[in-house]
Motif scaffolding. Sequence first.
Motif, mmCIF file in Angstrom:
data_model
loop_
_atom_site.group_PDB
_atom_site.id
_atom_site.type_symbol
_atom_site.label_atom_id
_atom_site.label_comp_id
_atom_site.label_asym_id
_atom_site.label_seq_id
_atom_site.Cartn_x
_atom_site.Cartn_y
_atom_site.Cartn_z
ATOM 1 N N PHE A 257 0.830 -1.208 0.000
ATOM 2 C CA PHE A 257 0.000 0.000 0.000
ATOM 3 C C PHE A 257 0.863 1.256 0.000
ATOM 4 C CE2 PHE A 257 -1.760 3.344 2.775
ATOM 5 C CZ PHE A 257 -2.778 3.791 1.949
ATOM 6 N N ARG A 258 1.902 1.280 0.796
ATOM 7 C CA ARG A 258 2.766 2.450 0.846
ATOM 8 C C ARG A 258 3.503 2.647 -0.480
ATOM 9 N NH1 ARG A 258 6.633 2.777 5.904
ATOM 10 N NH2 ARG A 258 7.337 4.479 4.568
ATOM 11 N N ALA A 259 3.937 1.558 -1.099
ATOM 12 C CA ALA A 259 4.638 1.682 -2.386
ATOM 13 C C ALA A 259 3.729 2.282 -3.447
ATOM 14 C CB ALA A 259 5.154 0.318 -2.820
ATOM 15 N N ASP A 260 2.456 1.870 -3.454
ATOM 16 C CA ASP A 260 1.510 2.421 -4.433
ATOM 17 C C ASP A 260 1.184 3.876 -4.123
ATOM 18 O OD1 ASP A 260 -0.609 2.031 -6.604
ATOM 19 O OD2 ASP A 260 -1.839 2.677 -4.889
ATOM 20 N N ALA A 261 0.968 4.193 -2.833
ATOM 21 C CA ALA A 261 0.603 5.561 -2.471
ATOM 22 C C ALA A 261 1.740 6.532 -2.748
ATOM 23 C CB ALA A 261 0.206 5.614 -0.999
ATOM 24 N N GLU A 262 2.966 6.130 -2.501
ATOM 25 C CA GLU A 262 4.098 7.034 -2.677
ATOM 26 C C GLU A 262 4.511 7.174 -4.126
ATOM 27 O OE1 GLU A 262 7.165 5.729 -0.068
ATOM 28 O OE2 GLU A 262 5.877 5.791 1.708
ATOM 29 N N CYS A 263 3.886 6.424 -5.010
ATOM 30 C CA CYS A 263 4.204 6.537 -6.438
ATOM 31 C C CYS A 263 3.036 7.078 -7.250
ATOM 32 C CB CYS A 263 4.639 5.181 -6.984
ATOM 33 S SG CYS A 263 5.137 5.208 -8.711
ATOM 34 N N ASN A 264 1.812 6.631 -6.935
ATOM 35 C CA ASN A 264 0.681 6.919 -7.820
ATOM 36 C C ASN A 264 -0.367 7.861 -7.234
ATOM 37 O OD1 ASN A 264 1.753 5.045 -9.708
ATOM 38 N ND2 ASN A 264 0.824 3.347 -8.577
ATOM 39 N N GLN A 265 -0.421 8.006 -5.927
ATOM 40 C CA GLN A 265 -1.493 8.784 -5.321
ATOM 41 C C GLN A 265 -1.086 10.248 -5.159
ATOM 42 O OE1 GLN A 265 -4.435 7.365 -4.821
ATOM 43 N NE2 GLN A 265 -3.610 5.409 -5.526
ATOM 44 N N LYS A 266 -2.112 11.083 -4.908
ATOM 45 C CA LYS A 266 -1.856 12.491 -4.631
ATOM 46 C C LYS A 266 -1.116 12.624 -3.303
ATOM 47 C CE LYS A 266 -5.987 14.187 -7.052
ATOM 48 N NZ LYS A 266 -7.271 14.909 -6.882
ATOM 49 N N ARG A 267 -0.349 13.715 -3.207
ATOM 50 C CA ARG A 267 0.375 13.955 -1.985
ATOM 51 C C ARG A 267 0.558 15.450 -1.779
ATOM 52 N NH1 ARG A 267 4.835 11.900 -4.822
ATOM 53 N NH2 ARG A 267 3.369 10.240 -5.354
ATOM 54 N N VAL A 268 0.805 15.829 -0.532
ATOM 55 C CA VAL A 268 1.131 17.218 -0.183
ATOM 56 C C VAL A 268 2.548 17.208 0.365
ATOM 57 C CG1 VAL A 268 0.612 19.179 1.303
ATOM 58 C CG2 VAL A 268 -1.250 17.864 0.297
ATOM 59 N N SER A 269 3.402 18.014 -0.249
ATOM 60 C CA SER A 269 4.814 18.013 0.103
ATOM 61 C C SER A 269 5.166 19.306 0.819
ATOM 62 C CB SER A 269 5.662 17.848 -1.166
ATOM 63 O OG SER A 269 7.028 17.906 -0.855
ATOM 64 N N TRP A 270 5.809 19.158 1.981
ATOM 65 C CA TRP A 270 6.356 20.303 2.716
ATOM 66 C C TRP A 270 7.879 20.316 2.619
ATOM 67 C CZ3 TRP A 270 1.991 17.819 4.576
ATOM 68 C CH2 TRP A 270 0.883 18.628 4.880
ATOM 69 N N ASP A 271 8.515 19.228 3.003
ATOM 70 C CA ASP A 271 9.985 19.115 3.027
ATOM 71 C C ASP A 271 10.608 20.261 3.817
ATOM 72 O OD1 ASP A 271 9.694 16.884 1.477
ATOM 73 O OD2 ASP A 271 10.207 17.867 -0.406
ATOM 74 N N THR A 272 9.974 20.601 4.923
ATOM 75 C CA THR A 272 10.379 21.761 5.722
ATOM 76 C C THR A 272 10.865 21.302 7.088
ATOM 77 O OG1 THR A 272 8.775 23.157 4.587
ATOM 78 C CG2 THR A 272 9.611 23.952 6.700
ATOM 79 N N ALA A 273 11.959 21.909 7.529
ATOM 80 C CA ALA A 273 12.527 21.607 8.843
ATOM 81 C C ALA A 273 12.431 22.849 9.713
ATOM 82 C CB ALA A 273 13.977 21.154 8.716
#
Length: 999
Positions: A257-273
């Motif tokens: 499930f994680r492999a599919d979600a991290e490749c094909n699904q929508k996501r919101v990216s912050w990449d903030t520290a």
Amino acid sequence: ILNNREILKRGSRTDSCLSFVRVEFNGCVLGDSQKLDVPVDKDVVYNFTCSFECSEVAHTLDDVAHKPVILTVFEILPKEKKQKEEKTTVLGQAVVDLLPLLRGQCSFSSTVLLHAVPGSPADVAVHEDGVKSTLDVTVHVPEPLLSDAQRSDSNVLMVTVETAYSVPDVWNPASTPPSHYIAALQMPVSATKEQVLLFSNGVLKMGGEKEPVPRPKKWPLGSLLAPGAEVIQGLYIDAEPTDTDHGDLTDIEDKDFRADAECNQKRVSWDTAHRCFIDAGGVACLSRRIAECRLWPVEIMKAIQTAPTKGGKTRQGEDEVQISFHGVVYMDLVPLLYPGVQRIHGVYRIYPFYESDLLNKTQRTYSVLKELSRTPAALSRNRANSSVNSLKAFQSKTMENQRGNNDVSKKPDSQGKCAQTDSVSGLEPQVNTEGQMYADSRSYIIIEIAVEKPLAPKRPPEELAKRVMELVPPRPPLPRRPAGAERVKTTFVLDFSPLLSLIFFSQSDLWEIYSIHTLLHTLKKKKIKSLIHSPHSKYSVVRIVREKMLRTEAFSDPEQLQAFLSQLYVFLVDEMHAALNKTLSVDSQDAHQEPVLSCAQLKHFAREAELNTDYQLAAQYYQECLIQERSEPSHWCDYGAFHMLTADHLKAEECFQQALSIQQTHIPSLLMCGVLSEMNGRYEDAETFFERATCVEPNNVVAWALFGIFCQTQEKCIEAEMAFREANKQLNAVLLNESASRAEITSDTQSGQKKDQKDESSGNTDEADAVHEEDRPQNDQESKQEVQQQIPPTSVQTTIYMETVWFLLQNYALQMAQRALALELLSPDRGTISSYHLALAKLHLLRGEHNSAEASLKEALTDNFQNPDIWALWGHLHYEKGDYSQAQSCYERTLDSVLDASDTHSIYLRLGSIYLQKGEYEKARPVFLRACKRSPSCLTWLRLGIACYRVIALSFQTGRKLEAEQSYKYALKMNLQEESLLEEIHELQSRVGFGNPSF
């Protein structure tokens, strides 16, 4: 700011460039440098200095931790006609990290990259030649911001919000009005103050490809004028192995499930520290709150900016920011309290936000985002080109709310309960429909939390090694020295060596005349007598007379004296001859005589003696093994386990400590020293031994599990949780490697079978080929099933507790084994029922509790009726109880099983003994013969000889001439040397008239 390199060569449109630098920090402009007109082929030397004061009110230490100094380079354009004011354009931006100041540095220099603004002349020129501009910056403070004591007690915490995956499908990047995706959490920065960490720059992305790794982390600044300036230099988000993740969705079944979600699904990216400085009071407050309530909330929302009405004003009473899709993540921060842990990387499910759940799980009474939404200016400022002043209004309001909550808590209980109930019921909607979409989509977010110094320090390996060395001092291996008569002979040869040198010196001319043989003859003929009567060898000769010849009294008979002197003379001459031959022969070396029995054989004999409860003989075998290899720690460890069997714990501890003194990193001895220290009440020593074992072998499952059991006994719950987690991690890695190896064996076997089938079918006719092609799928399926039946299943049903139990039972640590079995019984991830009851039955059997052992074996057979180890242990139980008929039945069933038992030698010995007792010699002989083939010993050969002899006697009595002759030949072949048995056989042969083919 010292100088600027390269930027003006590409930024200016003329031969010279008029530029200046603006410095900002925390939303304040610290100053502008002088405007310099420098030719484009020269570096700009600004030599500009500006400053700000760091205090508890403005420009706090927390601001220094998470906000950089922003440097903006402006170019002043030439005035055009009818232009009243001069125009400026931004060439680039750079940021300077002030974190070294919090680490005790008073000054540092840095060369920072100047990022060009898109569309500027500098940006166009950068794309053409690829050379980037830099700024040389020096930061200085008159004195350290923190004293040594403050720096050692404080900490810097960094929260990195990476990406939220599998977000609701209704989210659309092209939706209007634009939306902002925000995450927020609170962290204590002192004993009385909390800081809101806001991440408001989330970007919604469509699926189709994975996020690149490594990718840089960003400052929590919002968007700057120059892309790339928001990047924190030196900090990156790397690919993480799934077995190291904390939180949710970390099981094997969630991997797809994680492999599919991290490749094909929508996501919101912050990449903030976001970093925050925590003083000593804040560190204590953070540790205490994590220990009291392990879950920490992180709120997530989708903020929609409402469109202003005509005139640019919003409606009265209407908030500017509307919260939608309000979700919450409950992070388990207890791993931060693990000793030595500085970082946790977690995957956490997003749940719909309800204040009742927030109160029950985290003991918090208000929502951070709801309070933040009431100050929308904070959000708008945070999304500006710099994030300064972003949260001041909200922080003051939060502190007021906290003070209000504290005042409410000081009121009577009834009022406090009423206020709490009103806050929950009044603010919480009945159903969070939008938030429920997170649960329906199985949305999750990846968050990393790191601290500069561990909240719970861990003893370094060097300190543990030193402590173990203090408890068990290392001892160098003792040289093997001769004693008694052997020592006397050695001393005599050593005393003879200087005299031998004198002979060589006086006879040096002989080397040129005679051969070696002649030299020896001359030396022996001329010098032997003088050497014997030499005063130098007088004391050696006296010791030989006393210890070798055993003569301490004077002779009364002259003939006896003369005979003794002759004997002594011959002995001394022989010893000197041996010394001369050894010295003059270049090929003469002491040949190392191999022992008749190896240490492995001696240990095998000792286990046989233990099986027969002959502990004195077993101790003798272990001692012989130690005599052969005294410096081998495993021999001492086995000898210590033997003493554990005999309940001599003091002697066992001495043996384990002796093994440690030889090798300080011997894992079984470290663990058993820890077990015995815990049994004797020396808990600090036990913790040292267990912790040292985990440092020596970090991938040892038993070491981590035993450390966890010990910590749980001492009510150190967090350390126990860490140890059990690490043990499970290492066990999963072992099982994964075993599964991969089994899969490789399966594929190789199947490919080999297919190749063989192809080779066989190639030689047939066309008709036979057609028939074979029709049968091939069925044959392939059958061969696959056979291979799968031969190879054990890939998922081995074992746990960390069962691995520990078998180690403890092997070393007869029954008290600790019982604790491990109790944890196995309570574990939600317990293994098979049969393995648990089998171990429990063995524990009862070692304690002599036969009734309890029988009950456990019945439970084990109910779960797995075909396990040979269960039947073997049941046979041992009946054998010890004296029920030999039942024991024989169990042993025979064990040997008839398809799978072999783990210990077949004991089965052969006891089953053969039962056959001998019952007079079934024909059955006893093959059993002992199999035992001799698998693991020969004195006992197996002896009983095989007895069985053969009894078969001979039986053959004589029943008149079977052929069997009698064959048995007699086999007994002679086995070198039967017992004269009484041979005489008895010969008497029977002469009585019946057959059996010996020689007459």
